[in-house]
Scaffold this motif. Structure first.
Motif, mmCIF file in Angstrom:
data_model
loop_
_atom_site.group_PDB
_atom_site.id
_atom_site.type_symbol
_atom_site.label_atom_id
_atom_site.label_comp_id
_atom_site.label_asym_id
_atom_site.label_seq_id
_atom_site.Cartn_x
_atom_site.Cartn_y
_atom_site.Cartn_z
ATOM 1 N N ALA A 97 0.832 -1.207 0.000
ATOM 2 C CA ALA A 97 0.000 0.000 0.000
ATOM 3 C C ALA A 97 0.863 1.252 0.000
ATOM 4 O O ALA A 97 0.540 2.249 -0.666
ATOM 5 N N LEU A 98 1.982 1.189 0.727
ATOM 6 C CA LEU A 98 2.889 2.334 0.764
ATOM 7 C C LEU A 98 3.499 2.578 -0.614
ATOM 8 O O LEU A 98 3.587 3.725 -1.077
ATOM 9 N N THR A 99 3.893 1.512 -1.287
ATOM 10 C CA THR A 99 4.459 1.650 -2.623
ATOM 11 C C THR A 99 3.450 2.261 -3.583
ATOM 12 O O THR A 99 3.776 3.144 -4.379
ATOM 13 N N ALA A 100 2.201 1.811 -3.479
ATOM 14 C CA ALA A 100 1.153 2.349 -4.343
ATOM 15 C C ALA A 100 0.929 3.828 -4.083
ATOM 16 O O ALA A 100 0.740 4.617 -5.023
ATOM 17 N N ARG A 101 0.956 4.216 -2.811
ATOM 18 C CA ARG A 101 0.764 5.640 -2.463
ATOM 19 C C ARG A 101 1.900 6.487 -3.011
ATOM 20 O O ARG A 101 1.689 7.598 -3.494
ATOM 21 N N LEU A 102 3.127 5.981 -2.898
ATOM 22 C CA LEU A 102 4.273 6.733 -3.404
ATOM 23 C C LEU A 102 4.208 6.907 -4.911
ATOM 24 O O LEU A 102 4.556 7.971 -5.443
ATOM 25 N N LEU A 103 3.745 5.882 -5.604
ATOM 26 C CA LEU A 103 3.664 5.960 -7.060
ATOM 27 C C LEU A 103 2.614 6.957 -7.525
ATOM 28 O O LEU A 103 2.728 7.529 -8.616
ATOM 29 N N THR A 104 1.592 7.160 -6.721
ATOM 30 C CA THR A 104 0.507 8.075 -7.113
ATOM 31 C C THR A 104 0.494 9.350 -6.275
ATOM 32 O O THR A 104 -0.483 10.097 -6.292
ATOM 33 N N ALA A 105 1.565 9.581 -5.523
ATOM 34 C CA ALA A 105 1.597 10.730 -4.601
ATOM 35 C C ALA A 105 1.542 12.049 -5.365
ATOM 36 O O ALA A 105 2.154 12.194 -6.428
ATOM 37 N N PRO A 106 0.826 13.045 -4.822
ATOM 38 C CA PRO A 106 0.800 14.364 -5.453
ATOM 39 C C PRO A 106 2.124 15.088 -5.242
ATOM 40 O O PRO A 106 2.905 14.739 -4.352
ATOM 41 N N SER A 107 2.370 16.084 -6.046
ATOM 42 C CA SER A 107 3.565 16.901 -5.860
ATOM 43 C C SER A 107 3.379 17.817 -4.657
ATOM 44 O O SER A 107 2.252 18.041 -4.182
ATOM 45 N N LEU A 108 4.485 18.350 -4.156
ATOM 46 C CA LEU A 108 4.397 19.312 -3.058
ATOM 47 C C LEU A 108 3.581 20.534 -3.488
ATOM 48 O O LEU A 108 2.846 21.101 -2.674
ATOM 49 N N VAL A 110 0.967 20.608 -5.367
ATOM 50 C CA VAL A 110 -0.446 20.262 -5.194
ATOM 51 C C VAL A 110 -0.807 20.217 -3.721
ATOM 52 O O VAL A 110 -1.861 20.704 -3.295
ATOM 53 N N GLU A 111 0.073 19.626 -2.895
ATOM 54 C CA GLU A 111 -0.190 19.560 -1.456
ATOM 55 C C GLU A 111 -0.303 20.949 -0.838
ATOM 56 O O GLU A 111 -1.169 21.203 0.006
ATOM 57 N N LEU A 112 0.560 21.866 -1.272
ATOM 58 C CA LEU A 112 0.488 23.234 -0.768
ATOM 59 C C LEU A 112 -0.820 23.889 -1.175
ATOM 60 O O LEU A 112 -1.441 24.616 -0.396
ATOM 61 N N ARG A 114 -3.640 22.363 -1.784
ATOM 62 C CA ARG A 114 -4.713 21.749 -0.988
ATOM 63 C C ARG A 114 -4.807 22.379 0.406
ATOM 64 O O ARG A 114 -5.883 22.539 0.963
ATOM 65 N N ARG A 115 -3.648 22.679 0.965
ATOM 66 C CA ARG A 115 -3.608 23.238 2.310
ATOM 67 C C ARG A 115 -3.815 24.754 2.314
ATOM 68 O O ARG A 115 -3.844 25.377 3.367
ATOM 69 N N GLY A 116 -3.913 25.340 1.143
ATOM 70 C CA GLY A 116 -4.070 26.788 1.073
ATOM 71 C C GLY A 116 -2.819 27.536 1.457
ATOM 72 O O GLY A 116 -2.880 28.683 1.920
ATOM 73 N N VAL A 117 -1.653 26.891 1.280
ATOM 74 C CA VAL A 117 -0.391 27.508 1.669
ATOM 75 C C VAL A 117 0.214 28.214 0.469
ATOM 76 O O VAL A 117 0.353 27.624 -0.601
ATOM 77 N N THR A 118 0.547 29.485 0.636
ATOM 78 C CA THR A 118 1.303 30.215 -0.368
ATOM 79 C C THR A 118 2.511 30.828 0.309
ATOM 80 O O THR A 118 2.595 30.883 1.537
ATOM 81 N N VAL A 119 3.444 31.309 -0.484
ATOM 82 C CA VAL A 119 4.617 31.970 0.099
ATOM 83 C C VAL A 119 4.173 33.129 0.970
ATOM 84 O O VAL A 119 4.621 33.315 2.093
ATOM 85 N N GLU A 120 3.240 33.931 0.478
ATOM 86 C CA GLU A 120 2.842 35.134 1.194
ATOM 87 C C GLU A 120 2.116 34.810 2.490
ATOM 88 O O GLU A 120 2.376 35.390 3.542
#
Length: 376
Positions: A97-108, A110-112, A114-120
């Protein structure tokens, strides 16, 4: 299932709003990126396990430090690096399951998003704010009669000036928040030492949508501080005032209903300045420092004299900014300015903690200049 935009998502992507993660795996083939990730995570006190193409990070404080880590990565890494770095939050323990998650993991990146994180937003979320104060003197006898409050902040152990802070806030859509912080910090920070002097507080009209609502917390701070309302002078830069004159007038009317005074800052050449003075009728007019520093140029002298004379006819007090030499102080005094502000009279300072007199009264101690602070 929610959307990152809080409603109907224009990008047609319904993403689950993530909860707080306590573990994250970050993987990339770019060799120099993972050491940066590991360094930032360790600096935040998290447990880090590293391998050539993978970093495993554990946060034993419920995910709070992971949120901070993502904010810092948003600033430290380039856009290309965030696209090349894959992230798995709270990965499964089972190998397949971990291998499958890593293969389909979003980029940072995309993660940022999703979290509403910007530099500013990351900059402002982590910043510590305080006010420094620059004296304003009576040109007649050089006595200090007022202080202008200026916002400062610390981000990643680096002091940031008000201009940079507000630029970032406007880009991030946080202008109204930072403007409120600036107003309230200015007032609260002056309470122990202000005495009978006036306090000049900057504001941006664009940060105030409805004065009765947006200024309510500022009113509470003034009330709790016990400062005489007539000691407060709220000042707006002329360029901000021109953007929506009607809205500005409604804000200033609200200020005046609370017995707060108003000032127009950076007033300089041109029809717009004279027209704005007549429309706003401020209690205080602050002359544009750039024109002041051009003295004794004949053109600058003519313009400043015209503005000063009109301000006095409208019943306003005139403050000349940017005074750094005795020659400039003499020039603006001859032109009719009432007060002066600039490095000649004092740089912005951060007040030291007050000391108590035997009778129980508070008095300010000597304040030291903030190194390298600009004149505003």
């Amino acid at each position: 299932m929610g959307t990152i935009c809080g409603g109907v998502c224009g990008c047609r992507q319904n993403w689950e709003v993530p909860g707080a993660a306590t573990r994250a795996l970050l993987a990339t083939s770019i060799g120099h990126v993972l050491p940066t990730v590991a360094r930032l995570a360790k600096a935040l006190g998290m447990t880090v396990y590293s391998s050539p193409q993978l970093v495993d990070i554990l946060d034993d404080r419920g995910g709070r430090r992971l949120d901070v880590l993502f904010q810092r990565l948003a600033r430290e890494l380039t856009a290309a690096e965030t696209e090349a770095l894959r992230v798995v939050a709270d990965p499964p323990a089972e190998g397949a399951a971990l291998t499958a998650r890593l293969l389909t993991a979003p980029s940072l990146a995309v993660e940022l998003a999703r979290r509403g994180v910007t530099v500013e937003v990351g900059v402002l979320a982590e910043a510590e704010f305080w006010s420094v104060y620059q004296p304003i003197v009576s040109l007649a006898d050089r006595s200090v009669v007022a202080h202008e409050a200026l916002l400062r902040g610390v981000v990643d152990d680096r002091e940031v000036g008000g201009g940079d802070l507000f630029f970032v806030a406007e880009q991030a859509g946080w202008l109204h928040r930072l403007d409120r912080i600036g107003r309230e910090s200015a007032i609260a920070g002056a309470v122990p030492w202000l005495g009978d002097d006036d306090l000049f507080v900057n504001f941006n009209p664009a940060s105030i949508f409805r004065p009765q609502v947006c200024l309510a917390s500022t009113e509470r701070v003034v009330h709790d501080a016990g400062i005489d309302p007539e000691q407060l002078v709220f000042e707006v830069v002329e360029s901000h005032a021109i953007a929506d004159r009607g809205h500005l007038v409604s804000i200033l009317d609200h200020y005046r209903s609370l017995r707060w005074r108003v000032a127009l800052d950076d007033v300089g050449a041109g029809w717009s300045s004279l027209s704005l003075l007549a429309a706003v009728r401020p209690d205080v007019v602050k002359l544009d420092r750039r024109l002041v520093q051009e003295l004794p140029d004949d053109g600058a002298r003519t313009v400043l004299k015209a503005v000063t004379d009109l301000a006095h006819k409208l019943g306003a007090v005139v403050v000349a900014e940017g005074i750094e030499t005795e020659r400039l102080a003499e020039e603006v005094t001859v032109l009719g300015a009432d007060m002066g502000q600039g490095w000649l009279f004092g740089r912005p300072v951060r007040p030291d903690p007050p000391v108590e007199e035997p009778e129980g009264r508070w008095q300010p101690v000597v304040r030291t200049p903030v190194s390298g602070a600009p004149s505003r």
